[in-house]
Design a protein around this motif. Structure first.
Motif, short mmCIF file in Angstrom:
data_model
loop_
_atom_site.label_atom_id
_atom_site.label_comp_id
_atom_site.label_asym_id
_atom_site.label_seq_id
_atom_site.Cartn_x
_atom_site.Cartn_y
_atom_site.Cartn_z
N SER A 25 0.83 -1.20 0.00
CA SER A 25 0.00 0.00 0.00
C SER A 25 0.87 1.25 0.00
N ARG A 26 2.02 1.19 0.70
CA ARG A 26 2.91 2.35 0.69
C ARG A 26 3.54 2.53 -0.68
N GLN A 27 3.78 1.41 -1.37
CA GLN A 27 4.29 1.50 -2.73
C GLN A 27 3.28 2.21 -3.61
N SER A 28 1.99 1.87 -3.43
CA SER A 28 0.95 2.57 -4.17
C SER A 28 0.94 4.05 -3.82
N SER A 29 1.15 4.35 -2.54
CA SER A 29 1.18 5.76 -2.13
C SER A 29 2.37 6.48 -2.73
N SER A 30 3.51 5.78 -2.83
CA SER A 30 4.69 6.42 -3.42
C SER A 30 4.51 6.68 -4.90
N MET A 31 3.53 5.97 -5.51
CA MET A 31 3.25 6.20 -6.93
C MET A 31 2.22 7.30 -7.13
N ALA A 32 1.80 7.94 -6.05
CA ALA A 32 0.74 8.95 -6.15
C ALA A 32 1.11 10.06 -7.11
N SER A 33 2.36 10.47 -7.09
CA SER A 33 2.76 11.58 -7.95
C SER A 33 2.78 11.19 -9.42
N SER A 34 2.73 9.87 -9.73
CA SER A 34 2.63 9.47 -11.13
C SER A 34 1.29 9.90 -11.71
N SER A 35 0.29 10.04 -10.84
CA SER A 35 -0.99 10.55 -11.31
C SER A 35 -0.92 12.04 -11.58
N GLN A 36 0.29 12.60 -11.42
CA GLN A 36 0.55 13.99 -11.76
C GLN A 36 0.21 14.27 -13.22
N LYS A 37 0.27 13.22 -14.04
CA LYS A 37 -0.07 13.40 -15.45
C LYS A 37 -1.49 13.92 -15.62
N GLY A 178 7.88 14.97 -11.02
CA GLY A 178 7.18 13.76 -11.43
C GLY A 178 8.09 12.55 -11.52
N ILE A 179 9.42 12.79 -11.59
CA ILE A 179 10.39 11.70 -11.68
C ILE A 179 10.61 11.04 -10.32
N LEU A 180 10.44 11.80 -9.24
CA LEU A 180 10.80 11.32 -7.91
C LEU A 180 10.13 9.99 -7.51
N PRO A 181 8.82 9.81 -7.73
CA PRO A 181 8.21 8.53 -7.33
C PRO A 181 8.83 7.33 -8.02
N CYS A 182 9.18 7.49 -9.29
CA CYS A 182 9.77 6.36 -10.03
C CYS A 182 11.19 6.07 -9.58
N THR A 183 11.94 7.10 -9.22
CA THR A 183 13.29 6.87 -8.72
C THR A 183 13.27 6.20 -7.35
N ILE A 184 12.18 6.40 -6.61
CA ILE A 184 11.99 5.69 -5.34
C ILE A 184 11.50 4.27 -5.60
N LEU A 185 10.64 4.12 -6.60
CA LEU A 185 10.03 2.83 -6.90
C LEU A 185 11.07 1.78 -7.30
N ILE A 186 11.98 2.14 -8.21
CA ILE A 186 12.92 1.15 -8.76
C ILE A 186 13.75 0.48 -7.68
N PRO A 187 14.46 1.22 -6.81
CA PRO A 187 15.19 0.50 -5.74
C PRO A 187 14.25 -0.14 -4.73
#
Length: 257
Positions: A25-37, A178-187
């Motif tokens: 669920s926290r991973q989903s929350s970390s992807m919240a900024s991807s909805s920035q689109k 908008g890049i920040l969530p993905c840079t957190i997601l990968i590691p």
């Protein structure tokens, strides 16, 4: 200490066991900024048109290209998640997101702007399918609905943040954010287990049971859930596969309508 206890200690992951579904669920929350689109184009419209000298129709195309990319990404997401797994799909989806936002942030003309918008839409199209599936597959049955709703909440929070941040920062800076969530997601993907149901479907029995044990905690008896997942996967494998050519049959017309 006994040999079994030694083995158990060696198999413990870096993070605390029994809380991996919360990490989902926290991973989903970390992807919240991807909805920035969804919220990016509205607060940045005036400044992008002014800086890049776009027409209103060109900016309208820019705004809609994310939906085109998301459509293409959604079409490929199912097969991608089946062949390389949920974690692998999320890792692949993060790459076009990063490239897309970088292209937007460094855009000097409309071509880079359009390409970036399409790429980040493509990545979000994959994520929008894989994340709910992953959360549903790792969650305990009594928490599946709650954790699934966290994903939708995260999306709306991401849209709200895009609107708010767009009032205070430059459109190029907003794209970089908008890049920040993905840079957190990968590691972060290296610290969470693969979906047990996908592993069971791939007949990776040992990995499947290990993943489920990590998710539920080493002190939890998972035998009942293991058998339930095996039965579910077996029944799913017996279902008849529908090909695209079958859609011309009349019995499928009504559901399609």
């Amino acid at each position: 200490m006994s040999d079994s206890e030694d083995g158990r200690e060696l198999r413990k992951p870096f993070l605390n066991t029994g809380s991996w579904y919360r990490m989902g669920s926290r991973q989903s929350s970390s992807m919240a900024s991807s909805s920035q689109k969804c919220g990016y184009s509205s607060p940045t419209q005036e400044s992008i048109i002014r800086d890049l000298k776009l027409t209103l129709s060109e900016f309208s195309l820019f705004g809609s290209l994310s939906n085109v990319g998301a459509m293409v990404g959604a079409i490929t997401s199912g097969q991608l998640a089946e062949y390389i797994g949920r974690k692998g799909s999320l890792m692949i989806a993060a790459i076009p997101n990063i490239i897309g936002w970088l292209a937007i942030s460094f855009a000097k003309d409309s071509s880079f702007l359009f390409m970036g918008r399409f790429l980040e839409g493509f990545g979000v199209g994959i994520i929008s399918y894989v994340v709910p599936v992953y959360i549903a597959e790792i969650s305990p049955q009594n928490m599946r609905g709650t954790l699934g709703s966290v994903n939708q909440l995260s999306i709306t929070i991401g849209i709200m943040l895009a609107y708010l941040l767009g009032l205070f920062v430059n459109w190029r800076v907003l794209a970089v954010l908008g890049i920040l969530p993905c840079t957190i997601l990968i590691p972060g993907l290296f610290f969470i287990p693969e979906s047990p149901r996908w592993l069971a479907k791939m007949r990776m029995t040992e990995e499947f049971e290990t993943s489920l044990q990590v998710l539920r905690g080493f002190d939890t008896d998972i035998s009942l859930e293991v058998n339930e997942i095996k039965r579910s996967v077996a029944s799913t494998g017996k279902r008849v596969t529908i090909q695209f050519a079958d859609l011309k049959l009349k019995k499928y017309w009504f559901p399609l309508m």
